[in-house]
Every structure is written in structure tokens, then in C-alpha cells.
Design an enzyme around this catalytic site. Sequence first.
Site, mmCIF file in Angstrom:
data_model
loop_
_atom_site.group_PDB
_atom_site.id
_atom_site.type_symbol
_atom_site.label_atom_id
_atom_site.label_comp_id
_atom_site.label_asym_id
_atom_site.label_seq_id
_atom_site.Cartn_x
_atom_site.Cartn_y
_atom_site.Cartn_z
ATOM 1 N N ASP A 193 0.907 -1.147 0.000
ATOM 2 C CA ASP A 193 0.000 0.000 0.000
ATOM 3 C C ASP A 193 0.945 1.195 0.000
ATOM 4 O O ASP A 193 1.586 1.485 1.013
ATOM 5 C CB ASP A 193 -0.877 -0.002 1.262
ATOM 6 N N HIS A 194 1.057 1.855 -1.147
ATOM 7 C CA HIS A 194 2.149 2.826 -1.249
ATOM 8 C C HIS A 194 1.995 3.989 -0.265
ATOM 9 O O HIS A 194 2.956 4.691 0.024
ATOM 10 C CB HIS A 194 2.360 3.300 -2.697
ATOM 11 N N HIS A 256 -5.702 2.892 1.191
ATOM 12 C CA HIS A 256 -4.829 3.996 1.597
ATOM 13 C C HIS A 256 -5.339 4.771 2.814
ATOM 14 O O HIS A 256 -4.625 4.962 3.790
ATOM 15 C CB HIS A 256 -4.655 5.004 0.453
#
Length: 512
Positions: A193-194, A256
Amino acid sequence: MDEIVKKKKKSNVENQILVIFGSNGDLSKRKLIPAIFQLYIDNLLPEKFILLCAGSQEKSEKENREDVSETLNKFVPKTTAENPEALKGFLDVLYYKKVHNQTESDFVGLKEYIDGLSATLEIPKNIVYYFSIPPFLYEVVASNMVKCGLNTELDGWKRIIVEKPFGYSYDTAIDLDKKLRNGFNEEQIYRIDHYLGKETVQNIMVTRFSNGFFEPIWNRKYVDRVEITGAEKIGVGDRGGYYDTSGAMRDMIQNHLLQVLAVVAMEPPSVFDSESIRNESVKVLQSLRQIKPAQVSKYVVRGQYTETAVDDVVKKAYLQEKGVNPESTTETFVALKLFIDNWRWSEVPFYVRTGKNLPERVTEVVIHLKPAPHQLFKQRCMSQSTNMIILRINPDAGVAVDFGMKIPGAGYKVQNVNMAFHYSDLADKKISEAYERLLLDAMIGDSTLYARADAVKASWKFVDPILTAWKNDPSIPLYQYNCNTWGPKEVDSLFDEKFLKWRAPFQKFKTE
Ligand code: BG6
């Protein structure tokens, strides 16, 4: 001569091979390959390392190197131009193998190729496999890998990195997990999950847990409400096909923004290691109060952008975007009010919103503190009467504290002012891209910033009933909003008190 060749290798990452499935795709080109190149420039890759691009196109090694060089020139032109020697060195660690994801024999070929490279270059078979492929292929790729023994750890460790979305719903997420677990155990699966790789998201933990003055007030006694905004200025662009099957809830909230919320709301871990941190953040997600189908209209507002003229340019409606069903009811905006049913946050509302085609690209968390118990300065109007702690994730990353001060002169007029720290003031430090940090962590074997299966499951459990209600109940409105606005006007109805409004974020930390 470049810095890179002057420096002696100092990385302590084990020698290894990084395989990217889908190496010719958009994510690889825009994010992954530039991030690995930057790690190479920063001398963070191990002494013996190869990047094996696995794509469905037929290409020679030479053609692949030319393509990667072109990709870097296009997406990170400055870095590439400034590091010509590093570019040459980087191209030397690249290899290519055509792999059609659905063809088992291609995986046999891939295994033979890896075995050959490992023997010739004397690189151990410690391998990270990055699934930069559409999610419907995860299962087939994992299963082909298992059939060909690409997952065996007898000759070196193996890890897989999977991109979001992890499933399409609660049930499909569980199903996907089960299928991946057929060949890989939890320790081998890195769900990226950037947002967790963003320096500023990690800094939320440092802000909270390394300072004595935030944590005592970080609870229901002092916090009135929390706002989390993930706003984007652009529309869906050329990703309409994907987005139309996803929507803002699956694209941004389920992963996110709920991950950011977990970091904001979690308890301090007893030690700072991967399991302890993830044990705490999952508890937050497991404590989210379910929004029942009948409550969806009260707690959630969804919207879709319409055609709008902005500065003489007409921005398309979502329904006119390429790849979007012209009758789509997919939401491009969501705002919701949620509660965390635990000791610390009991009855404190968290407001979370995200949308495309909003006025700014900004991601921030605003902690609104309760007003002083006795208001001596009556002229301080209601909207100014709370102090705010603003954790700005991007742009202009930093932390600001907003409070009331006396306006010089007669009387006691109060004005809100703020003290802000901007990350850019740490002038000698470059802020790494999220993918650089996350890729390096997976190569090292540190999963702290990767989502664990139980966290993914808990966040699906929260969003699933909302998605189901939207699907089954056509009476739940899908509001239209103009591009360049903060979403449908109905978002303010989420606040119980009439005078409350969402904070309008500004590029800089300014007060309203
Ligand atoms: C991606 C979503 O995961 O995150 C995109 O699929 C979104 O729709 C992007 O634009 C936002 O990331 P960032 O880092 O630009 O805030």
C-alpha cells in the site's frame, strides 16, 4: 565520473534477484523501474543483484535495456541526465524473459532462465517477485509459480509483492488470500500500500510516539473530531476501464485512507517492530463501527463529477471518460463519518473524504481539539474555537499546529495563527519516493509497512456493507458535483452541528 561508481558498495541487503511480472506495464514504467534505479544510484542495492523483467512481449535483452533507458529518460529525466554512468551500470543488471502469465510452460522457462543466471552470475536464489499485473492474474501467476517450483525456499528465500486491490470485496479478498497461501505463507506475502511507504505517513508515528506533548491529548478527552482528506485535482484520465470497476471507496478508502487512519489512531506498540506495529494498527481497523445498510445515507455521501468549465477549459464528466460505462453509477467522491469503538476514541467522529477532480491535490489529517472549557474571549467565532494539529502528507509535507493569538491593539481580539514545520526545511535530506522505501524493505525482509492479511480483511469488513447497500438500494443518492469543487454540497450534512464544515485545505499551512 558519477558518485555511484566512486562509492564502494555498502548495502547490507542480501544478494538477490528481483523479478517484475508485468515489466512493460504502466506501474513498472512510472514507479517501479525509476524507484529501483534510484536505489541503484543511492548505492542501496546489494553487491550481487539483478532485475529480471518478465513481460508478455517478445524482446531481446538489448531491446529491453533500450526500453528501460527510454522509460527512465521519460519518467525521471533529471535523475537520468544527472547520472549517466549510473544508467550504464544499471542497464547491466537488467535481464529479460518473455512470460505469458497464463502459460505454465513459460514459467518452466522462467525457472530455467533464473537457474542459469544464478549459476553463471553466482547469485543465490533469494528472489522477490513483484506482481505488477492486473489482479485477476494473481491467482494464475501464483499457481503457475508453485507448479514450477518458483516458490521453493530450499535454495534461498522467496517473497511475493502484490499490488492493491487485494480482492474486490470481503469474500473475494479472503478467497484471494487462501489461493496465495497455497504456495506462500504469510511471511512471504508483501501486500503493498504505497501510502504506508510515504515518509510523511511514517512520520505520523514518530510525531505521536517520540514527543511527550502530543500523546497525552491524543484521545477522546481532548479530541473533538478528526478529518482525513485524500483529494486529487485530476480526473480518472486514461484509467477509466479500471476505475469504473473500482470507484473511490475501493480505490482509496478501503486501503490507503483506512491505513492512514489506523496509523493516526493506533495505540503505541510496546516495541517498534513489524509485528508489534501491525498488531496495533489492525486493532483499529477491527474496532471500526459497522455502518449498517439502513445507515448508509446518513453516514456516507457519494458523488460523481459532471462536465464543468474550469478557466475556459471544459472538463469532461466522469460518464464521458474513456473506458467508463456511460450509465455508470461508480462514485468518484466519497465522504464518510465513522467511529472507532475502543477506549481511546469512543464517540469521537472521524471524517474521511476522497475524490477526483477536486480543487487541490492534497492529503492531510486534521486533529481538531476540543475548545477550551471556558470561553473567555467571546469574539472568537465557533469555527475558530478549536485548535488543530495538521499532519500534511502531501504536498508541502509537514506538521502544523493552529491556535488562537491576541491581535495587537486594544481589547482582546483573537485570531488563529499557526506554527508549521515543513519537511522541505530538512534541506539536506531528500524525501524518498514511497516505492523506493517499500521495495527496499521487501528486499531486506521488513514487512512493517506492508498490509497484513488480517488488516486487509478488517478494512473490507468495514467497507463491504456500504458497497452492498449502494449496489442493492437505488434510492441511496449518487450526487453530482462540479469539477474543481470540494464534492457535493451534501457532504456538510455529515456534521451534526450546523456550524461545522470540512477544512478547506490550502497548498501551504494557512489558517481559515
Ligand atoms: C492509487 C489509486 O492507488 O493511488 C489512484 O489507484 C490514486 O487512483 C493514487 O490517484 C493516489 O496516490 P498518491 O500517492 O498520488 O496520493
